[in-house]
Write a protein that holds these residues in place. Structure first.
Motif, PDB file in Angstrom:
ATOM      1  N   UNK A   1      32.881  77.688  57.534  1.00 57.49           N
ATOM      2  CA  UNK A   1      33.110  77.821  58.823  1.00 57.49           C
ATOM      3  C   UNK A   1      34.478  77.730  59.219  1.00 57.49           C
ATOM      4  N   UNK A   2      35.717  77.516  58.629  1.00 61.25           N
ATOM      5  CA  UNK A   2      36.882  77.609  58.831  1.00 61.25           C
ATOM      6  C   UNK A   2      37.321  79.044  58.872  1.00 61.25           C
ATOM      7  N   UNK A   3      36.838  79.785  57.927  1.00 62.38           N
ATOM      8  CA  UNK A   3      37.344  81.018  57.644  1.00 62.38           C
ATOM      9  C   UNK A   3      36.997  82.093  58.926  1.00 62.38           C
ATOM     10  N   UNK A   4      37.933  82.566  59.289  1.00 58.33           N
ATOM     11  CA  UNK A   4      37.658  83.443  60.691  1.00 58.33           C
ATOM     12  C   UNK A   4      37.133  84.727  60.241  1.00 58.33           C
ATOM     13  N   UNK A   5      37.734  85.326  59.383  1.00 61.18           N
ATOM     14  CA  UNK A   5      37.313  86.879  59.071  1.00 61.18           C
ATOM     15  C   UNK A   5      35.984  86.903  58.299  1.00 61.18           C
ATOM     16  N   UNK A   6      35.041  87.562  59.002  1.00 57.74           N
ATOM     17  CA  UNK A   6      33.537  87.754  58.555  1.00 57.74           C
ATOM     18  C   UNK A   6      33.389  88.265  57.207  1.00 57.74           C
ATOM     19  N   UNK A   7      34.161  89.124  56.997  1.00 54.51           N
ATOM     20  CA  UNK A   7      34.071  89.751  55.451  1.00 54.51           C
ATOM     21  C   UNK A   7      34.306  88.836  54.393  1.00 54.51           C
TER      22      UNK A   7
ATOM     23  N   UNK B   1      40.614  76.136  54.732  1.00 55.41           N
ATOM     24  CA  UNK B   1      41.835  76.411  55.407  1.00 55.41           C
ATOM     25  C   UNK B   1      42.598  77.368  54.576  1.00 55.41           C
ATOM     26  N   UNK B   2      42.628  76.948  53.173  1.00 55.54           N
ATOM     27  CA  UNK B   2      43.471  77.700  52.378  1.00 55.54           C
ATOM     28  C   UNK B   2      42.840  79.176  52.305  1.00 55.54           C
ATOM     29  N   UNK B   3      41.486  79.291  52.260  1.00 56.93           N
ATOM     30  CA  UNK B   3      41.048  80.670  51.936  1.00 56.93           C
ATOM     31  C   UNK B   3      41.388  81.474  53.353  1.00 56.93           C
ATOM     32  N   UNK B   4      41.184  80.854  54.537  1.00 54.25           N
ATOM     33  CA  UNK B   4      41.485  81.431  55.777  1.00 54.25           C
ATOM     34  C   UNK B   4      42.982  81.807  55.756  1.00 54.25           C
ATOM     35  N   UNK B   5      43.927  81.152  55.255  1.00 52.13           N
ATOM     36  CA  UNK B   5      45.100  81.405  55.306  1.00 52.13           C
ATOM     37  C   UNK B   5      45.615  82.651  54.349  1.00 52.13           C
ATOM     38  N   UNK B   6      44.694  82.847  53.103  1.00 52.17           N
ATOM     39  CA  UNK B   6      44.944  83.783  52.209  1.00 52.17           C
ATOM     40  C   UNK B   6      44.152  85.302  52.851  1.00 52.17           C
ATOM     41  N   UNK B   7      43.201  85.154  53.918  1.00 51.69           N
ATOM     42  CA  UNK B   7      42.482  86.143  54.176  1.00 51.69           C
ATOM     43  C   UNK B   7      42.450  86.396  55.828  1.00 51.69           C
TER      44      UNK B   7
ATOM     45  N   UNK C   1      36.943  74.777  69.820  1.00 49.44           N
ATOM     46  CA  UNK C   1      37.975  75.487  68.556  1.00 49.44           C
ATOM     47  C   UNK C   1      37.229  76.828  68.244  1.00 49.44           C
ATOM     48  N   UNK C   2      37.920  78.071  68.272  1.00 44.18           N
ATOM     49  CA  UNK C   2      37.381  79.143  67.882  1.00 44.18           C
ATOM     50  C   UNK C   2      36.142  79.595  68.754  1.00 44.18           C
ATOM     51  N   UNK C   3      35.934  79.150  69.808  1.00 40.47           N
ATOM     52  CA  UNK C   3      34.707  79.621  70.684  1.00 40.47           C
ATOM     53  C   UNK C   3      33.383  78.925  70.103  1.00 40.47           C
ATOM     54  N   UNK C   4      33.368  78.199  69.061  1.00 39.46           N
ATOM     55  CA  UNK C   4      32.007  77.761  68.517  1.00 39.46           C
ATOM     56  C   UNK C   4      31.864  76.549  68.919  1.00 39.46           C
ATOM     57  N   UNK C   5      30.404  76.095  69.491  1.00 39.60           N
ATOM     58  CA  UNK C   5      30.132  74.848  69.670  1.00 39.60           C
ATOM     59  C   UNK C   5      29.863  74.389  71.078  1.00 39.60           C
TER      60      UNK C   5
END
Length: 257
Positions: free
Chosen positions: A15-21, A67-73, A121-125
């Motif tokens: 849910x924290x990762x913004x890039x869908x792929x 957050x760490x995965x989102x930062x990497x991708x 946040x992120x337009x979701x919710x």
């Protein structure tokens, strides 16, 4: 061997990762890892349900992993070649010169100041309860200013396997101001802790979009599943020698889940 707890853990991470792929790939990889770990525990004699629980707990905090995965991708282009960096810098300087001289045109102040943060946040919710925020200050060379608004947001998500889950999040938009030569603040690494008027406490999450302006960025403070019955929150973000405090007050108490 999969269970709702493993599905929930994977969807919370993603849910924290913004890039869908990257989000879809991470969900499948995390679930496979949890299944393999649980299978190994079962071979050691651990019951199936307990094996899955232990595998999930061993992974740690799902939001920190996310957050760490989102930062990497990042969904933004991760690197630019030197020629594109030079061209971008030349266009930026030219645009600023034109804007300041003429006080007009699309380059006048576009890209200089951070966009105003908004809820959710992120337009979701869905914002269930509105609130207000105050405080702020300087932290490690950055100036953090709450937008004045806050809210209790109901966030729902569906995993690729069709599992639907939801949670309450207390969210507070924050603007981060910086000098042009400073790098983006690594908000996901900030030490953020909260207390509320019921006496409860815990860790808060400080999330930003990578960097949306030359002089700053937008961010959100988030408390996941705040204590039912609470209405006033104090959030402290700290570095080695400095700390910033943000106060949030909801119009109504947090309802029971």
């Amino acid at each position: 061997m999969s269970s709702k707890s493993s599905y929930t853990f994977c969807t919370q991470v993603c849910s924290v990762i913004r890039w869908k792929p990257a989000r879809e790939a991470a969900w499948k990889e995390l679930l496979a890892h949890l299944e393999d770990h649980a299978a190994a525990l079962q071979e050691q004699g651990v019951p199936a349900d307990e094996a899955i629980t232990q595998a999930v707990e061993a992974m740690g905090d799902p939001y920190e992993i996310g957050h760490q995965l989102d930062h990497c991708h990042s969904p933004l282009v991760p690197r630019l070649s030197r020629i594109f960096i030079l061209l971008a810098a030349a266009v930026l300087v030219l645009g600023l010169v034109i804007g300041f001289r003429n006080d007009t045109g699309i380059f006048a102040l576009t890209g200089l100041l951070p966009h105003a943060a908004d809820l959710p946040y992120g337009g979701d919710g869905t914002v269930e309860i509105s609130g207000a925020a105050s405080g702020g200050g300087k932290l490690a060379g950055y100036t953090l200013t709450p937008s004045g608004q806050a809210g209790l947001v109901l966030v729902s998500w569906e995993s690729p396997e069709g599992v639907i889950d939801s949670e309450y999040q207390l969210q507070c938009p924050v603007t981060i101001h910086k000098q042009p030569w400073c790098p983006p603040i690594k908000a996901y690494q900030a030490n953020a802790a909260w207390t509320d008027d019921t006496g409860a406490s815990g860790l808060a999450y400080f999330s930003t979009y990578y960097e949306d302006a030359l002089l700053g960025s937008t961010a959100w403070l988030r408390i996941v599943e705040p204590t039912p019955g609470s209405r006033k929150f104090t959030v402290t973000l700290s570095s080695t020698e400095e700390a910033v405090t943000i106060y949030v007050t909801l119009q109504e108490e947090v309802p029971a889940a």
